[in-house]
Motif scaffolding. Structure first.
Motif, mmCIF file in Angstrom:
data_model
loop_
_atom_site.group_PDB
_atom_site.id
_atom_site.type_symbol
_atom_site.label_atom_id
_atom_site.label_comp_id
_atom_site.label_asym_id
_atom_site.label_seq_id
_atom_site.Cartn_x
_atom_site.Cartn_y
_atom_site.Cartn_z
ATOM 1 N N PHE A 154 28.971 31.828 1.070
ATOM 2 C CA PHE A 154 29.747 32.106 -0.138
ATOM 3 C C PHE A 154 29.974 33.605 -0.291
ATOM 4 N N PRO A 155 30.790 34.207 0.552
ATOM 5 C CA PRO A 155 31.036 35.640 0.457
ATOM 6 C C PRO A 155 31.747 36.040 -0.832
ATOM 7 N N ASP A 156 32.379 35.067 -1.520
ATOM 8 C CA ASP A 156 33.075 35.372 -2.765
ATOM 9 C C ASP A 156 32.129 35.443 -3.957
ATOM 10 N N VAL A 157 30.884 35.013 -3.791
ATOM 11 C CA VAL A 157 29.906 35.137 -4.875
ATOM 12 C C VAL A 157 29.356 36.561 -4.841
ATOM 13 N N SER A 158 29.707 37.339 -5.851
ATOM 14 C CA SER A 158 29.329 38.757 -5.848
ATOM 15 C C SER A 158 28.198 39.087 -6.799
ATOM 16 N N PHE A 159 27.930 38.218 -7.777
ATOM 17 C CA PHE A 159 26.855 38.499 -8.737
ATOM 18 C C PHE A 159 26.392 37.191 -9.345
ATOM 19 N N CYS A 160 25.154 36.797 -9.060
ATOM 20 C CA CYS A 160 24.646 35.506 -9.541
ATOM 21 C C CYS A 160 23.127 35.575 -9.704
ATOM 22 N N PRO A 161 22.633 36.339 -10.683
ATOM 23 C CA PRO A 161 21.178 36.488 -10.848
ATOM 24 C C PRO A 161 20.462 35.216 -11.261
ATOM 25 N N ALA A 162 21.193 34.181 -11.690
ATOM 26 C CA ALA A 162 20.549 32.918 -12.071
ATOM 27 C C ALA A 162 20.174 32.068 -10.866
ATOM 28 N N LEU A 163 20.744 32.365 -9.697
ATOM 29 C CA LEU A 163 20.605 31.457 -8.562
ATOM 30 C C LEU A 163 19.178 31.317 -8.035
ATOM 31 N N PRO A 164 18.358 32.363 -7.971
ATOM 32 C CA PRO A 164 16.979 32.155 -7.484
ATOM 33 C C PRO A 164 16.219 31.109 -8.283
ATOM 34 N N ALA A 165 16.356 31.129 -9.607
ATOM 35 C CA ALA A 165 15.657 30.137 -10.425
ATOM 36 C C ALA A 165 16.207 28.737 -10.181
ATOM 37 N N VAL A 166 17.513 28.625 -10.014
ATOM 38 C CA VAL A 166 18.125 27.317 -9.754
ATOM 39 C C VAL A 166 17.627 26.754 -8.428
ATOM 40 N N VAL A 167 17.629 27.587 -7.387
ATOM 41 C CA VAL A 167 17.172 27.132 -6.070
ATOM 42 C C VAL A 167 15.688 26.773 -6.109
ATOM 43 N N ALA A 168 14.887 27.617 -6.772
ATOM 44 C CA ALA A 168 13.446 27.341 -6.857
ATOM 45 C C ALA A 168 13.181 26.013 -7.548
ATOM 46 N N LEU A 169 13.902 25.742 -8.631
ATOM 47 C CA LEU A 169 13.720 24.468 -9.329
ATOM 48 C C LEU A 169 14.140 23.300 -8.454
ATOM 49 N N LEU A 170 15.331 23.406 -7.847
ATOM 50 C CA LEU A 170 15.830 22.304 -7.030
ATOM 51 C C LEU A 170 14.911 22.004 -5.850
ATOM 52 N N LEU A 171 14.243 23.032 -5.329
ATOM 53 C CA LEU A 171 13.360 22.821 -4.174
ATOM 54 C C LEU A 171 12.181 21.925 -4.533
ATOM 55 N N HIS A 172 11.758 21.949 -5.801
ATOM 56 C CA HIS A 172 10.683 21.047 -6.225
ATOM 57 C C HIS A 172 11.086 19.585 -6.051
ATOM 58 N N TYR A 173 12.391 19.325 -6.163
ATOM 59 C CA TYR A 173 12.874 17.943 -6.198
ATOM 60 C C TYR A 173 13.801 17.630 -5.026
ATOM 61 N N SER A 174 13.608 18.306 -3.913
ATOM 62 C CA SER A 174 14.411 18.067 -2.709
ATOM 63 C C SER A 174 13.497 17.658 -1.567
ATOM 64 N N ALA A 175 14.028 16.840 -0.676
ATOM 65 C CA ALA A 175 13.225 16.361 0.453
ATOM 66 C C ALA A 175 12.913 17.490 1.426
ATOM 67 N N ASP A 176 13.887 18.420 1.599
ATOM 68 C CA ASP A 176 13.677 19.533 2.515
ATOM 69 C C ASP A 176 14.592 20.685 2.115
ATOM 70 N N GLU A 177 14.538 21.786 2.876
ATOM 71 C CA GLU A 177 15.346 22.969 2.574
ATOM 72 C C GLU A 177 16.835 22.651 2.636
ATOM 73 N N ALA A 178 17.230 21.862 3.614
ATOM 74 C CA ALA A 178 18.653 21.562 3.804
ATOM 75 C C ALA A 178 19.226 20.816 2.596
ATOM 76 N N GLU A 179 18.466 19.873 2.060
ATOM 77 C CA GLU A 179 18.939 19.134 0.892
ATOM 78 C C GLU A 179 19.057 20.059 -0.322
ATOM 79 N N CYS A 180 18.086 20.939 -0.492
ATOM 80 C CA CYS A 180 18.126 21.899 -1.589
ATOM 81 C C CYS A 180 19.341 22.812 -1.455
ATOM 82 N N PHE A 181 19.599 23.287 -0.241
ATOM 83 C CA PHE A 181 20.762 24.125 0.055
ATOM 84 C C PHE A 181 22.051 23.411 -0.338
#
Length: 559
Positions: A125-152
């Protein structure tokens, strides 16, 4: 009952402590209204497996761009992106602005996986230039994903949403800044007691409100953030505003009348949010959030658009990178003691007024347009000095040393559309106030009593207004579209009588009498209750004028 089968990224002991699993449930409903109720009630919040299934389903249903990276893309690129680096030492993408990655209940493997996923998202996503909320979103989703690829894949679908009516996360500095300004506007309207406290204890209230997303995406404990995210996936971005407003209301309730723990109110709010479990449960937080009576998503979109336009005029662009954070000198309440002088109010009082105006204008410096002591006691001269300026602030000082006034959203030249007859114009951003002997602001009655009206249809927002309202027929070109009466079905015109001017008088508010009436010689005036603002008299009901001033808004970059 068997213990939940957590994935390999979750620390079982932390997870059991943060969100006890009370066993699996089934979710069979498909109707949006029922999903809203279940999300708000926390139906799937107590089942680890069920929440994972619901997230998968809700995110799968997000309408996305035709080409959106999926799990197979992650498996193809992760080795090339990460290389031989240790996952825990991987740098974060620039667009997260050095945001701390919350670990929540992740183990060390999970913390490293979040960094890997963020880097792969940055690559795709080279067009995403500023998204400070994303680390928290990814961290939360990883709790409920089977693996890294699904979370991605889940995170990518959230970023790739292409429904123009459905905003999920800010992805540019411009969007982030306008969201912060919009939040400040909402605080100003719906959390006035908290806003008053913020103005009193903070030198830069806009910087306090610029922190609002961090309260949610980083400081909230997992059990709270997950509940917010449950509802967010169903109802969208508006939920975030609601919860942040509720947090500020609880902060004010706890801290009102008490000394703050530090000289930095931003740090105090962050600390309060981190320890919010000492004050309120997740259920009570959401209950408070949805008890706040906001306008529709359409009105918030209009305000966001107006704020974006104001920022663009100050040189902020969609492609601007996070380095811009060090150049935010324009984001402050711009009333400077060394350059401000008024015959009616002091710096502190003007800062109070500036804290009430919409944030896109609070970025500007006050500019004296008219002073009766300098330009004479003439309404014609008042109009001459003010025309071409939008908005303006009117200040009146009586011979009894009472001080009152109004914030007026629309150029006084609009009065000319009535062919010399007295006609009302303006928008619901207008308000009236008094400063002496006591401070009080009165906003459009619909703001506090939205039950008086229903939002007009989206199609009607583009229909030229009737002549009785006298607003621009080109709303997209105006800087002040928010709360224009054309967006509402009002039962009576008295609730939209904002401002009117003729050769022999100036009137603010109507229905039952004016909130302010000033004669053509700027010598006499009267005030009383009016339906538009539901106000008390702003000073003595019949008064003699000692001084009148009109102030405009000057871009701080203009010297």
């Amino acid at each position: 009952m068997h213990p939940p089968a957590y994935n390999c990224f979750v620390d079982r002991d932390k997870m059991d402590s943060a969100i006890p699993d009370l066993g699996p449930k089934e979710l069979s409903c498909t109707e949006l209204q029922e999903l809203k109720q279940l999300a708000r009630q926390g139906y799937w919040a107590r089942s680890y497996a069920l929440r994972g299934q619901v997230y998968q389903r809700l995110i799968r249903d997000i309408p996305c761009r035709t080409v959106t990276p999926d799990a197979s893309v992650y498996r193809d690129i992760v080795g090339k992106i990460v290389g031989k680096h240790s996952s825990t030492s991987l740098p974060l993408p620039e667009f997260v602005d050095n945001t701390q990655v919350p670990s929540y209940c992740l183990n060390s493997k999970g913390e490293g996986a979040v960094r890997k996923i963020l880097l792969c998202i940055s690559n795709q996503f080279p067009d995403v230039s500023f998204c400070p909320a994303l680390p928290a979103v990814v961290a939360l989703l990883l709790h409920y994903s089977a693996d890294e690829a699904e979370c991605f894949e889940k995170a990518c679908r959230i970023l790739a949403c292409n429904d123009p009516s459905r905003k999920l996360v800010d992805q540019s500095f411009l969007a982030f800044e306008s969201s912060c300004m919009t939040f400040g506007d909402l605080v100003n309207k719906y959390c006035q007691a908290a806003h008053k406290l913020m103005v009193a204890v903070s030198e830069d209230v806009l910087q306090v409100y610029a922190d609002w997303q961090r309260w949610l995406f980083g400081e909230l404990p997992l059990s709270y953030f997950a509940r917010v995210f449950d509802v967010f996936l169903v109802e969208g971005y508006k939920v975030l505003y609601r919860v942040a407003l509720a947090i500020l209301k609880f902060f004010h309730k706890v801290r009102a009348g008490q000394p703050l723990e530090s000289d930095n109110v931003k740090q105090d709010i962050r600390a309060f949010v981190r320890d919010i479990a000492k004050t309120v449960s997740p259920e009570k937080l959401l209950e408070k959030a949805f008890a706040i009576r906001l306008f529709s998503r359409k009105e918030i979109q209009l305000l966001q658009m107006a704020n974006e336009k104001a920022l663009k005029q100050k040189g902020i662009t969609v492609k601007q990178k996070s380095v811009s954070l060090s150049k935010r000198q324009f984001v402050h309440l711009a009333v400077h003691a060394d350059s401000f002088h008024s015959e009616i109010v002091g710096v502190k009082e003007m800062r109070d007024i500036w804290s009430w105006v919409p944030e896109r204008f609070a970025l500007c410096q006050p500019l004296l347009l008219f002073s009766s002591l300098q330009h004479g006691y003439s309404l014609a001269r008042f109009y001459f000095q003010c025309e071409g300026r939008e908005p303006t602030v009117l200040l009146i000082k009586t011979t009894q040393k009472e001080v009152c006034g109004a914030y007026l959203s629309t150029d006084w030249s609009e009065r000319n559309k009535f062919g010399g007859k007295l006609g009302f114009f303006g928008t619901g951003e207008c308000f009236v106030f008094r400063l002496q002997p006591e401070v009080q602001r009165y906003e459009w009655v619909v703001i506090k009593h939205p039950e008086l009206t229903k939002p007009a249809s989206l199609e009607s927002a583009t229909v030229p207004p009737s002549p009785s309202h006298s607003v621009s027929s080109e709303p997209a070109d105006r800087l002040s579209p928010f709360l224009a009466t054309r967006h509402f079905n009002l039962p009576s015109k008295t609730e939209s009588l904002f401002m009117a001017g003729g050769s022999d008088c100036l009137i603010i508010g109507g229905g039952g009498g004016p909130a302010l009436y000033i004669d053509g010689d700027l010598n006499r005036g009267r005030t009383g209750h009016c339906d538009t603002f539901n106000n008390q008299p702003l000073c003595s009901e019949n008064f003699l004028i000692a001084a009148v001033e009109a102030w405009g808004f000057q871009d701080p970059d203009i010297q």
